[in-house]
Design an enzyme around this catalytic site. Structure first.
Site, short mmCIF file in Angstrom:
data_model
loop_
_atom_site.label_atom_id
_atom_site.label_comp_id
_atom_site.label_asym_id
_atom_site.label_seq_id
_atom_site.Cartn_x
_atom_site.Cartn_y
_atom_site.Cartn_z
N SER A 131 47.69 14.49 3.18
CA SER A 131 48.49 14.62 1.96
C SER A 131 47.66 14.64 0.69
O SER A 131 48.19 14.94 -0.39
CB SER A 131 49.50 13.47 1.87
OG SER A 131 50.46 13.58 2.91
N GLU A 175 -21.23 -3.54 -2.48
CA GLU A 175 -21.52 -2.15 -2.14
C GLU A 175 -22.70 -1.55 -2.90
O GLU A 175 -23.39 -0.67 -2.38
CB GLU A 175 -20.26 -1.29 -2.40
CG GLU A 175 -19.05 -1.69 -1.57
CD GLU A 175 -19.27 -1.50 -0.08
OE1 GLU A 175 -20.02 -0.56 0.29
OE2 GLU A 175 -18.72 -2.29 0.71
#
Length: 858
Positions: free
Chosen positions: A494, A86
């Site tokens: 219950s 680059e």
């Protein structure tokens, strides 16, 4: 000389004109140039990560995959590859490379085409942060000016570090760190030269040069990068040759999760969005550390799934998912094949028609399996051959295996929730070639399976501060994202009774109080019908002590208690345990569990008994860190015992009460909602639900409803089962001093009952220990036990401490009065001081003093 003079003048003029042009361009665009000061404090868009308490990654949220790295954390070979490709003169220019500009200009003049952009790394950084990729001269001008500003503000290394972390590299990977994970599933330091060159070649065109979308173009670009590295003397010829010929090894990798806990992860996601908003939560780089331990979470998931499979297997096999061959495709849509669980999609139907009932090619089978969704540990398979006692199958990816008889002999035909067919005698009575089935992995290989019919939830809390220990909201998050642990309000049956008994104990009832366990019939003039609450099983024992009545879950005793206490006072008392007023019914059916709560709410309620009477607040986020590792949130839970929590953290208390009070201000105290004495007494009764009582040697022994929890061999367990009418909901909520867990099983569709099962002759009692009606004790409790096998191993085995103002006296079991006898007819019982019996048992009058109401015995 004259020519030289005019040439110099022309050069000066051109330079002057260039300076004026540049100055003019700067004046023209300066108002549009952004401030580069923001680069001093760049905050990358980084996904949120969610961890367990022991640091294992369980989920990741965010559009962008990014792993920010400092420059010294990036391999030199990656830096060399980027520089060579680059911007080889990066450390020499000031943001704009004159040589690069002249080279690009010469290419333009000589060819008439723009082949080189002359962009430096600094200019690319300017574009990536502040501009777009628009191909326009003005954008390049702005890019150059911004680059010059950046070079004045930041060092070269700072610029390069920002660049390498900002790069867009395809497939939502931003920065070289994330790209290494996305394409290769490894840390960037673990990549070889070919892989590094591949990543370094992608900034020019991440969508068309990445090795997943376009492998051929990626290879060509990689070779360009390698040539540039060789030209710049970053690599040797030998390294170049090896990397040049390397194959493409990239494939898409999702975030490497160490633990899957999607229901918990979704809870965290919602909480983070509520705190920070969607964009900030997803992209702020937060690390969220939960309170959940990874080993316990895995145990909870395993326990829930194994328990559902056990239920499903004892109720019978509902048939294959689909039959791909050996059947007329059109007959799939008739009632004759109702046992086939789903219909083919268009692609599958096309292959079925094409093969006209003949076996499929292996390639078609593999492609078909790849399209099938994943649900938990279940795997899709196709039956290719059936022998008398074995079945050959193909699994996803083309792997071949078989199912042995012992792993499918459970598969008698499912008829209804109440009925099952005859046990199969051979494999062909269960499966046929071409069947699409589900299997699960077991020690012996693969076991025939099916998606369980009912749903389930399991949640565990630390009762001392409310920290979530584990949570599973269903069999598979992919199958259903509904979190039943926190969102499903179901009738509790219950399992509501401990709250009612606690209310009675607050009203001078004791564990030795006798209440009449006898049938009740109440006429309702308004409806013209009678209400007849019944025990389950429908056995009545007459006068019975409260300890035994709760442990054995006597329904009529609960009804008599709520009548004595009053419905409204009892409902008000139950609300103390953190339940919403709207969920607490105010009629006598409340005594039998008509109220509906979530498993999380039930675990929180039972935590009050476990911690000595305090209402803790559940929480699941321990701390939140920002992208820099700073703690932005630290949980500060309320503790049932603030002093205990401080001492456990190493805090030393002095004799100075004011100083101690200041210390305890940092350890908030959870509010007390019931007395520690009542909490202890309820725990005593719920321990009897596990361990029972009486003397088996003298034929007076009895089991509590939770006797299956004895398998854990822990004397400090307490808990309560729960089953609703028609067995639509089953519960078990149990606890020790340091953990409380709630297990629920039921169908999402409230019309469906869990039913009952008969004994499968292929399995016998040993392999099918649960036969008969489903219930909390047989359906919800086994999963709880499986989970606690792991959870208890991580905790100290501590007994519940006797609170102050309590005594233990020897009582006569049948009457509940004092006794001097020390045989099987007596036992030690706990009482709040001054509530203990004052009279000794009269052998001539036993039992004595059973509470009565207006209708007689109660």
């Amino acid at each position: 000389m004259r020519f030289l003079k005019y040439s110099l003048l022309a050069l000066v003029a051109l330079m002057f004109m260039g300076v004026v042009a540049v100055a003019g361009l700067y004046i023209y665009v300066k108002d549009d140039l952004p401030s580069v000061e923001t680069l001093k404090d760049v905050r990358f868009l980084t996904p949120m990560q969610v961890y367990t308490a022991d640091g294992k990654l369980m989920s990741q949220f965010g559009e962008q995959r990014r792993i920010p790295l400092t420059l010294d954390e990036i391999p030199q070979s990656m830096i060399d590859a980027i520089l060579a490709t680059e911007d080889s003169r990066f450390y020499e220019h000031r943001g704009v490379d004159p040589i690069g500009v002249m080279r690009a200009f010469w290419v333009l003049v000589s060819t008439g085409e723009i082949r080189e952009g002359a962009s430096t790394i600094t200019m690319q950084l300017a574009r990536n942060f502040f501009l777009t990729r628009e191909r326009a001269w003005m954008r390049k001008v702005k890019e150059a000016f911004i680059a010059l500003h950046i070079e004045q503000l930041l060092t070269k290394d700072e610029i390069l570090e920002l660049y390498l972390n900002k790069l867009e590299l395809g497939h939502r990977a931003f920065g070289v760190g994330a790209a290494a994970q996305v394409y290769y599933g490894r840390d960037i330091h673990q990549l070889n030269l070919a892989e590094i060159a591949t990543l370094a070649g992608m900034p020019k065109g991440p969508s068309i040069l990445n090795p997943i979308s376009n492998p051929a173009a990626s290879v060509q670009r990689r070779r360009v990068v390698l040539f540039r590295m060789l030209s710049e003397n970053y690599i040797s010829r030998a390294e170049y040759d090896v990397a040049y010929r390397a194959p493409v090894t990239a494939r898409y990798h999702v975030a490497e999760l160490e633990l899957s806990a999607p229901y918990l992860a979704e809870m965290v996601r919602q909480e983070m969005v509520d705190r920070f908003g969607v964009d900030e939560a997803y992209n702020g780089g937060y690390k969220v550390y939960t309170t959940v331990n990874s080993e316990q979470q895995l145990a909870a998931e395993h326990a829930l799934r194994e328990n559902l499979h056990a239920y499903d297997e004892r109720h019978g096999y509902r048939g294959p998912e689909m039959r791909l061959w050996g059947i007329d495709p059109e007959s799939l849509f008739s009632d004759e094949n109702a046992q086939i669980q789903k219909l083919p999609d268009e692609a599958t139907l096309s292959l079925m028609m094409q093969n006209q009932g003949e076996p499929w090619a292996e390639a078609d089978i593999i492609e078909y399996l790849e399209r099938q969704p994943r649900f938990g540990r279940l795997q899709h398979a196709i039956v290719t051959n059936v022998q008398e006692k074995t079945v050959d199958i193909i699994l996803r990816g083309g792997m071949k295996a078989n199912i042995e008889w012992s792993e499918m002999d459970w598969a008698r035909r499912y008829i209804s929730a109440e009925r099952q067919g005859n046990p199969p005698q051979s494999a062909d009575a269960i499966l046929n070639p071409g069947d699409h089935i589900l299997v699960r992995s077991v020690e012996a290989g693969y076991r025939l399976a099916q998606m369980p019919g009912p749903s389930s939830a399991l949640v565990a809390l630390n009762p001392n501060n409310g920290a979530l220990q584990s949570i599973v909201g269903g069999y598979s998050f992919n199958h259903s994202q509904f979190n039943r642990a926190t969102q499903a309000k179901r009738q509790v049956g219950s399992s509501i009774k401990p709250y009612i008994y606690a209310a009675a104990l607050e009203r001078n009832f004791t564990l030795a109080t006798l209440v009449n366990d006898a049938p009740i019939t109440q006429w309702n003039p308004g409806s013209g019908s009678a209400w007849r609450p019944r025990n389950s099983p429908e056995v009545y024992d007459g006068p019975i002590r409260l300890r035994e009545a709760l442990a054995r879950s006597k329904n009529v005793v609960s009804v008599r208690l709520i009548r004595e206490l009053g419905v409204n006072p009892t409902a008000d008392y139950i609300e103390r345990f953190g339940f919403d007023t709207a969920d607490v019914q105010r009629n006598e059916s409340l005594s039998l569990g008509a109220a509906s709560f979530t498993p999380m709410e039930m675990a929180r309620g039972f935590a009050v008994f476990a911690n000595g009477g305090h209402l803790i607040t559940p929480y699941f986020i321990e701390r939140i860190e920002d992208s820099d590792g700073n703690v932005v949130f630290q949980s500060q839970p309320d503790y049932a015992c603030a002093r205990c929590a401080a001492e456990a953290a190493g805090i030393t208390f002095s004799d100075d009460e004011q100083s101690n009070e200041e210390i305890l201000n940092d350890w908030p105290q959870a509010p007390r909602v019931i007395s520690e004495q009542v909490a202890y007494l309820v725990t005593q009764a719920l321990q009897s639900a596990v361990w029972g009582g009486g003397s088996w040697a003298h034929q007076t022994g009895w089991n509590g409803t939770a006797w299956r929890a004895q398998a854990l061999r822990n004397r400090n367990l307490a808990g309560k089962t729960g089953t609703t009418n028609d067995v639509k909901d089953t519960w078990f909520v149990g606890y020790t001093r340091d953990i409380v867990a709630a297990s629920w099983v039921g169908f999402d569709n409230l019309e469906f009952s869990l039913g009952r099962t008969s004994l499968n002759g292929n399995l016998g009692r040993q392999r099918q220990p649960i036969v008969g009606s489903e219930a909390g004790a047989t359906t919800a409790l086994p999963g709880w036990v499986t989970y606690m096998e792991t959870a208890l191993n991580q905790l100290d085995d501590r007994p519940f401490e006797l609170p102050p103002n309590m005594i233990s006296v020897r009582i006569d079991q049948p009457s509940g009065r004092l006794t001097n006898r020390t045989d099987h007819t007596s036992m030690f019982e706990y009482f709040i001081r001054d509530t203990e019996p004052k009279e000794f048992v009269n052998p001539e009058r036993r039992p004595q003093e059973v509470f009565e109401d207006d209708d007689g015995l109660f």
